[in-house]
Write a protein that holds these residues in place. Structure first.
Motif, mmCIF file in Angstrom:
data_model
loop_
_atom_site.group_PDB
_atom_site.id
_atom_site.type_symbol
_atom_site.label_atom_id
_atom_site.label_comp_id
_atom_site.label_asym_id
_atom_site.label_seq_id
_atom_site.Cartn_x
_atom_site.Cartn_y
_atom_site.Cartn_z
ATOM 1 N N LYS A 92 -9.635 -23.626 25.777
ATOM 2 C CA LYS A 92 -8.462 -22.786 25.565
ATOM 3 C C LYS A 92 -7.946 -23.031 24.153
ATOM 4 C CE LYS A 92 -4.647 -23.860 27.623
ATOM 5 N NZ LYS A 92 -3.549 -24.068 28.563
ATOM 6 N N LEU A 93 -7.788 -21.967 23.373
ATOM 7 C CA LEU A 93 -7.345 -22.084 21.992
ATOM 8 C C LEU A 93 -5.892 -22.546 21.923
ATOM 9 C CD1 LEU A 93 -8.843 -18.846 20.427
ATOM 10 C CD2 LEU A 93 -9.657 -21.169 20.139
ATOM 11 N N THR A 94 -5.594 -23.378 20.920
ATOM 12 C CA THR A 94 -4.227 -23.796 20.658
ATOM 13 C C THR A 94 -3.728 -23.223 19.344
ATOM 14 O OG1 THR A 94 -5.030 -25.847 19.657
ATOM 15 C CG2 THR A 94 -4.456 -25.934 21.976
ATOM 16 N N PHE A 95 -4.602 -22.584 18.568
ATOM 17 C CA PHE A 95 -4.259 -21.927 17.308
ATOM 18 C C PHE A 95 -4.975 -20.585 17.237
ATOM 19 C CE2 PHE A 95 -3.429 -26.315 16.216
ATOM 20 C CZ PHE A 95 -2.295 -26.238 15.430
ATOM 21 N N TRP A 96 -4.529 -19.708 16.349
ATOM 22 C CA TRP A 96 -5.192 -18.431 16.125
ATOM 23 C C TRP A 96 -6.580 -18.666 15.560
ATOM 24 C CZ3 TRP A 96 -3.379 -13.670 17.435
ATOM 25 C CH2 TRP A 96 -2.033 -13.598 17.811
ATOM 26 N N ARG A 97 -7.546 -17.841 15.965
ATOM 27 C CA ARG A 97 -8.909 -17.885 15.415
ATOM 28 C C ARG A 97 -9.438 -16.463 15.406
ATOM 29 N NH1 ARG A 97 -13.160 -21.224 14.175
ATOM 30 N NH2 ARG A 97 -15.209 -20.408 14.712
ATOM 31 N N PHE B 222 -7.973 -27.711 17.680
ATOM 32 C CA PHE B 222 -7.884 -26.250 17.652
ATOM 33 C C PHE B 222 -7.999 -25.646 19.045
ATOM 34 C CE2 PHE B 222 -9.508 -27.556 13.529
ATOM 35 C CZ PHE B 222 -8.568 -26.978 12.700
ATOM 36 N N ALA B 223 -8.591 -26.397 19.970
ATOM 37 C CA ALA B 223 -8.750 -25.926 21.342
ATOM 38 C C ALA B 223 -8.846 -27.140 22.258
ATOM 39 C CB ALA B 223 -10.001 -25.068 21.477
ATOM 40 N N GLU B 224 -8.511 -26.918 23.515
ATOM 41 C CA GLU B 224 -8.607 -27.998 24.499
ATOM 42 C C GLU B 224 -9.455 -27.532 25.672
ATOM 43 O OE1 GLU B 224 -4.287 -27.066 26.552
ATOM 44 O OE2 GLU B 224 -4.464 -28.692 25.123
ATOM 45 N N PRO B 225 -10.185 -28.449 26.291
ATOM 46 C CA PRO B 225 -11.038 -28.052 27.425
ATOM 47 C C PRO B 225 -10.212 -27.463 28.568
ATOM 48 C CG PRO B 225 -11.539 -30.295 26.698
ATOM 49 C CD PRO B 225 -10.302 -29.866 25.977
ATOM 50 N N LYS C 64 -9.098 -27.030 32.237
ATOM 51 C CA LYS C 64 -9.050 -27.961 33.369
ATOM 52 C C LYS C 64 -10.004 -27.512 34.460
ATOM 53 C CE LYS C 64 -5.557 -30.343 31.751
ATOM 54 N NZ LYS C 64 -5.776 -31.523 31.025
ATOM 55 N N GLY C 65 -10.701 -28.471 35.071
ATOM 56 C CA GLY C 65 -11.592 -28.158 36.179
ATOM 57 C C GLY C 65 -13.011 -27.804 35.774
ATOM 58 N N ASP C 66 -13.310 -27.802 34.486
ATOM 59 C CA ASP C 66 -14.664 -27.505 34.024
ATOM 60 C C ASP C 66 -15.410 -28.835 33.872
ATOM 61 O OD1 ASP C 66 -16.978 -26.568 32.911
ATOM 62 O OD2 ASP C 66 -16.043 -25.576 31.196
ATOM 63 N N PRO C 67 -16.393 -29.141 34.746
ATOM 64 C CA PRO C 67 -17.074 -30.441 34.683
ATOM 65 C C PRO C 67 -17.798 -30.671 33.360
ATOM 66 C CG PRO C 67 -18.163 -28.980 36.254
ATOM 67 C CD PRO C 67 -16.912 -28.300 35.797
ATOM 68 N N LYS C 68 -18.316 -29.620 32.737
ATOM 69 C CA LYS C 68 -18.978 -29.776 31.439
ATOM 70 C C LYS C 68 -17.971 -30.188 30.371
ATOM 71 C CE LYS C 68 -22.617 -26.360 32.106
ATOM 72 N NZ LYS C 68 -23.133 -25.084 31.616
ATOM 73 N N ALA C 69 -16.748 -29.690 30.476
ATOM 74 C CA ALA C 69 -15.720 -30.014 29.490
ATOM 75 C C ALA C 69 -15.366 -31.492 29.565
ATOM 76 C CB ALA C 69 -14.478 -29.165 29.730
ATOM 77 N N ASP C 70 -15.271 -32.027 30.775
ATOM 78 C CA ASP C 70 -14.960 -33.441 30.926
ATOM 79 C C ASP C 70 -16.043 -34.313 30.312
ATOM 80 O OD1 ASP C 70 -12.651 -32.749 32.290
ATOM 81 O OD2 ASP C 70 -13.598 -32.911 34.264
ATOM 82 N N VAL D 226 -17.687 -22.578 24.000
ATOM 83 C CA VAL D 226 -18.105 -23.406 22.876
ATOM 84 C C VAL D 226 -19.366 -24.167 23.288
ATOM 85 C CG1 VAL D 226 -17.408 -25.347 21.413
ATOM 86 C CG2 VAL D 226 -15.723 -23.670 22.129
ATOM 87 N N PRO D 227 -20.380 -24.222 22.436
ATOM 88 C CA PRO D 227 -21.556 -25.034 22.762
ATOM 89 C C PRO D 227 -21.132 -26.482 23.022
ATOM 90 C CG PRO D 227 -21.994 -23.653 20.862
ATOM 91 C CD PRO D 227 -20.534 -23.518 21.159
ATOM 92 N N ALA D 228 -21.698 -27.084 24.067
ATOM 93 C CA ALA D 228 -21.287 -28.420 24.485
ATOM 94 C C ALA D 228 -21.428 -29.457 23.377
ATOM 95 C CB ALA D 228 -22.090 -28.855 25.713
ATOM 96 N N ASP D 229 -22.414 -29.293 22.496
ATOM 97 C CA ASP D 229 -22.595 -30.282 21.437
ATOM 98 C C ASP D 229 -21.671 -30.047 20.242
ATOM 99 O OD1 ASP D 229 -23.932 -27.966 20.734
ATOM 100 O OD2 ASP D 229 -25.574 -29.008 19.731
ATOM 101 N N GLU D 230 -20.823 -29.014 20.296
ATOM 102 C CA GLU D 230 -19.881 -28.755 19.203
ATOM 103 C C GLU D 230 -18.428 -28.924 19.614
ATOM 104 O OE1 GLU D 230 -20.534 -25.137 17.116
ATOM 105 O OE2 GLU D 230 -22.662 -25.535 16.814
ATOM 106 N N VAL D 231 -18.182 -29.461 20.792
ATOM 107 C CA VAL D 231 -16.814 -29.634 21.277
ATOM 108 C C VAL D 231 -16.006 -30.501 20.321
ATOM 109 C CG1 VAL D 231 -15.421 -30.647 23.132
ATOM 110 C CG2 VAL D 231 -17.388 -29.227 23.683
ATOM 111 N N HIS D 232 -16.629 -31.523 19.738
ATOM 112 C CA HIS D 232 -15.899 -32.420 18.834
ATOM 113 C C HIS D 232 -15.378 -31.685 17.600
ATOM 114 C CE1 HIS D 232 -19.996 -32.417 17.214
ATOM 115 N NE2 HIS D 232 -19.482 -32.784 16.061
ATOM 116 N N ARG D 233 -16.006 -30.604 17.205
ATOM 117 C CA ARG D 233 -15.546 -29.831 16.043
ATOM 118 C C ARG D 233 -14.295 -29.022 16.354
ATOM 119 N NH1 ARG D 233 -21.173 -27.403 13.635
ATOM 120 N NH2 ARG D 233 -22.195 -29.404 13.351
ATOM 121 N N TRP D 234 -14.028 -28.766 17.609
ATOM 122 C CA TRP D 234 -12.887 -27.951 18.020
ATOM 123 C C TRP D 234 -11.652 -28.794 18.323
ATOM 124 C CZ3 TRP D 234 -12.778 -22.535 18.820
ATOM 125 C CH2 TRP D 234 -13.962 -21.892 18.485
ATOM 126 N N LYS D 235 -11.760 -30.106 18.189
ATOM 127 C CA LYS D 235 -10.633 -30.990 18.475
ATOM 128 C C LYS D 235 -9.446 -30.604 17.592
ATOM 129 C CE LYS D 235 -9.330 -35.807 18.861
ATOM 130 N NZ LYS D 235 -9.741 -37.181 18.685
#
Length: 71
Positions: free
Chosen positions: A10-15, A37-40, A42-48, A26-35
């Motif tokens: 979920k986005l926290t800023f405009w994009r 700007f977006a948050e996982p 809730k309830g998505d096991p891949k996000a955790d 977001v590709p799972a291996d790029e989640v760290h780049r979105w820190k």
């Protein structure tokens, strides 16, 4: 090779034309780049899982001094 799955975030800023609160895939291996700007979503096991490994992919230097380029 890295996990090729996607994580809903979920986005926290405009994009582009997306506004805060919109969800994006977001590709799972790029989640760290979105820190920050977006948050996982809730309830998505891949996000955790991706959030746990995000810190490992982008470690901080801690108290080690940085060397200037060319010196």
């Amino acid at each position: 090779m890295a996990d090729t799955g996607t994580v809903k975030m979920k986005l926290t800023f405009w994009r582009g034309d997306k506004k805060p609160g919109d969800t994006v895939d977001v590709p799972a291996d790029e989640v760290h780049r979105w820190k920050g700007f977006a948050e996982p979503v809730k309830g998505d096991p891949k996000a955790d899982e991706a959030a746990k490994t995000a810190g490992d992919k982008n470690p901080t230097t801690g108290s080690q001094p940085q060397k200037a380029a060319g010196k």
